[in-house]
Scaffold this motif. Structure first.
Motif, mmCIF file in Angstrom:
data_model
loop_
_atom_site.group_PDB
_atom_site.id
_atom_site.type_symbol
_atom_site.label_atom_id
_atom_site.label_comp_id
_atom_site.label_asym_id
_atom_site.label_seq_id
_atom_site.Cartn_x
_atom_site.Cartn_y
_atom_site.Cartn_z
ATOM 1 N N VAL A 111 0.845 -1.192 0.000
ATOM 2 C CA VAL A 111 0.000 0.000 0.000
ATOM 3 C C VAL A 111 0.884 1.247 0.000
ATOM 4 O O VAL A 111 1.794 1.378 0.823
ATOM 5 N N GLY A 112 0.624 2.164 -0.930
ATOM 6 C CA GLY A 112 1.427 3.376 -1.050
ATOM 7 C C GLY A 112 2.524 3.292 -2.092
ATOM 8 O O GLY A 112 3.099 4.309 -2.466
ATOM 9 N N VAL A 113 2.813 2.080 -2.588
ATOM 10 C CA VAL A 113 3.803 1.917 -3.663
ATOM 11 C C VAL A 113 3.181 2.388 -4.978
ATOM 12 O O VAL A 113 2.053 2.021 -5.309
ATOM 13 N N LEU A 114 3.915 3.194 -5.741
ATOM 14 C CA LEU A 114 3.397 3.746 -6.992
ATOM 15 C C LEU A 114 3.803 2.920 -8.215
ATOM 16 O O LEU A 114 3.068 2.880 -9.203
ATOM 17 N N VAL A 156 10.771 -2.415 -23.538
ATOM 18 C CA VAL A 156 10.187 -2.167 -22.226
ATOM 19 C C VAL A 156 8.673 -2.322 -22.343
ATOM 20 O O VAL A 156 8.083 -1.999 -23.384
ATOM 21 N N THR A 157 8.066 -2.835 -21.284
ATOM 22 C CA THR A 157 6.611 -2.965 -21.233
ATOM 23 C C THR A 157 6.111 -2.281 -19.976
ATOM 24 O O THR A 157 6.650 -2.494 -18.883
ATOM 25 N N VAL A 158 5.084 -1.448 -20.146
ATOM 26 C CA VAL A 158 4.474 -0.730 -19.034
ATOM 27 C C VAL A 158 3.086 -1.307 -18.789
ATOM 28 O O VAL A 158 2.218 -1.270 -19.669
ATOM 29 N N TYR A 159 2.875 -1.867 -17.612
ATOM 30 C CA TYR A 159 1.573 -2.392 -17.192
ATOM 31 C C TYR A 159 0.919 -1.365 -16.269
ATOM 32 O O TYR A 159 1.578 -0.795 -15.398
ATOM 33 N N SER A 160 -0.397 -1.157 -16.436
ATOM 34 C CA SER A 160 -1.089 -0.188 -15.586
ATOM 35 C C SER A 160 -2.559 -0.565 -15.457
ATOM 36 O O SER A 160 -3.047 -1.481 -16.115
ATOM 37 N N GLU A 161 -3.261 0.163 -14.604
ATOM 38 C CA GLU A 161 -4.682 -0.017 -14.317
ATOM 39 C C GLU A 161 -4.998 -1.429 -13.803
ATOM 40 O O GLU A 161 -5.669 -2.221 -14.475
ATOM 41 N N PRO A 182 2.275 6.077 -16.940
ATOM 42 C CA PRO A 182 1.041 6.792 -16.600
ATOM 43 C C PRO A 182 0.975 7.166 -15.125
ATOM 44 O O PRO A 182 1.806 6.752 -14.309
ATOM 45 N N ALA A 183 -0.025 7.971 -14.793
ATOM 46 C CA ALA A 183 -0.277 8.356 -13.402
ATOM 47 C C ALA A 183 -0.471 7.088 -12.557
ATOM 48 O O ALA A 183 -1.015 6.092 -13.042
ATOM 49 N N PRO A 184 0.034 7.115 -11.343
ATOM 50 C CA PRO A 184 0.560 8.261 -10.594
ATOM 51 C C PRO A 184 2.041 8.543 -10.792
ATOM 52 O O PRO A 184 2.599 9.371 -10.071
ATOM 53 N N VAL A 185 2.679 7.860 -11.761
ATOM 54 C CA VAL A 185 4.092 8.150 -12.040
ATOM 55 C C VAL A 185 4.162 9.406 -12.904
ATOM 56 O O VAL A 185 4.655 10.444 -12.491
ATOM 57 N N GLY A 186 3.685 9.298 -14.147
ATOM 58 C CA GLY A 186 3.431 10.492 -14.935
ATOM 59 C C GLY A 186 4.623 11.174 -15.568
ATOM 60 O O GLY A 186 4.757 12.383 -15.448
ATOM 61 N N PHE A 187 5.484 10.428 -16.263
ATOM 62 C CA PHE A 187 6.474 11.085 -17.110
ATOM 63 C C PHE A 187 6.819 10.179 -18.288
ATOM 64 O O PHE A 187 6.520 8.978 -18.281
ATOM 65 N N THR A 188 7.430 10.764 -19.309
ATOM 66 C CA THR A 188 7.808 10.025 -20.507
ATOM 67 C C THR A 188 9.204 9.450 -20.329
ATOM 68 O O THR A 188 10.157 10.173 -20.023
#
Length: 204
Positions: A111-114, A156-161, A182-188
């Motif tokens: 919990v709290g890990v982004l 690279v693979t980005v998993y989210s949601e 993507p959010a909550p990280v939010g940078f390219t």
């Protein structure tokens, strides 16, 4: 009458997790550099990182410091993952607020890990561990973003949601391309440096 399977954590799973923690502590005392994980109901040895692996993790840590004042990408932070099997994982990187893990023990609540980060190693278990079991475990734990740096595939693979124990979004980019965290990280993330460090990256 058909009875639905019980999806709740069982006492046996909890005992196995406690047994694993004891074994992991003993292994790390006896064998320098050994890291054990308990994911998908089985214990596995996490490969000792090579030089390129370490450089990639350090590069990502420096990027996070540049983008965030109050966040840090912690290396080898023990996390309690998975809702059913009570797994234990040590991501190569764990993005969280600065000081977040100060009150935690060896194995922290997710919990709290982004974001969690894994950089593949050239070992036999990479496919199952980093591409199958880790995405499921991190999604089950509700971690918003999982970044996989796949040295074998050169991408690279980005998993989210995370929803219902799986990530709903997955975006892949070849080394040298840019990909959105993507959010909550939010940078390219510009992955051009990965082409320099990784000779196995295929031409695209």
């Amino acid at each position: 009458m058909v009875t639905a399977p019980d999806e709740r954590p069982h006492a046996e799973a909890q005992i196995l997790a406690e047994q694993f923690e004891s074994i992991a502590r003993a292994a790390e005392r006896e064998a320098e550099g050994v890291r054990l994980e308990f994911v998908g109901g089985k214990t596995a040895i996490k490969a000792v990182p090579d030089g390129v692996h370490s450089e990639i993790v350090m590069w990502l840590q420096e990027l996070c410091v540049q983008h965030f004042r109050e966040l840090r990408l912690y290396g080898d932070r023990g996390l309690r993952v998975e809702t059913y099997r009570k797994g234990r994982a040590r991501p190569d990187g764990t993005l969280a607020p600065k000081g977040h893990f100060a009150p935690a023990g060896e194995w922290a609540d997710p919990v709290g890990v982004l974001m969690t980060v894994e950089v593949t190693s050239h070992d036999y278990d990479t496919n199952l561990r980093d591409r199958v079991e880790k995405p499921r475990a991190y999604a089950e734990s509700g971690i918003p973003v999982y970044l996989l740096v796949d040295r074998d595939a050169g991408e690279v693979t980005v998993y989210s949601e995370p929803v219902g124990g799986s990530y709903q979004e997955r975006h892949t980019a070849a080394f040298g391309k840019s990909v959105e965290l993507p959010a909550p990280v939010g940078f390219t993330l510009d992955t051009e440096p990965l082409r320099t460090w990784t000779t196995t990256a295929p031409e695209r």
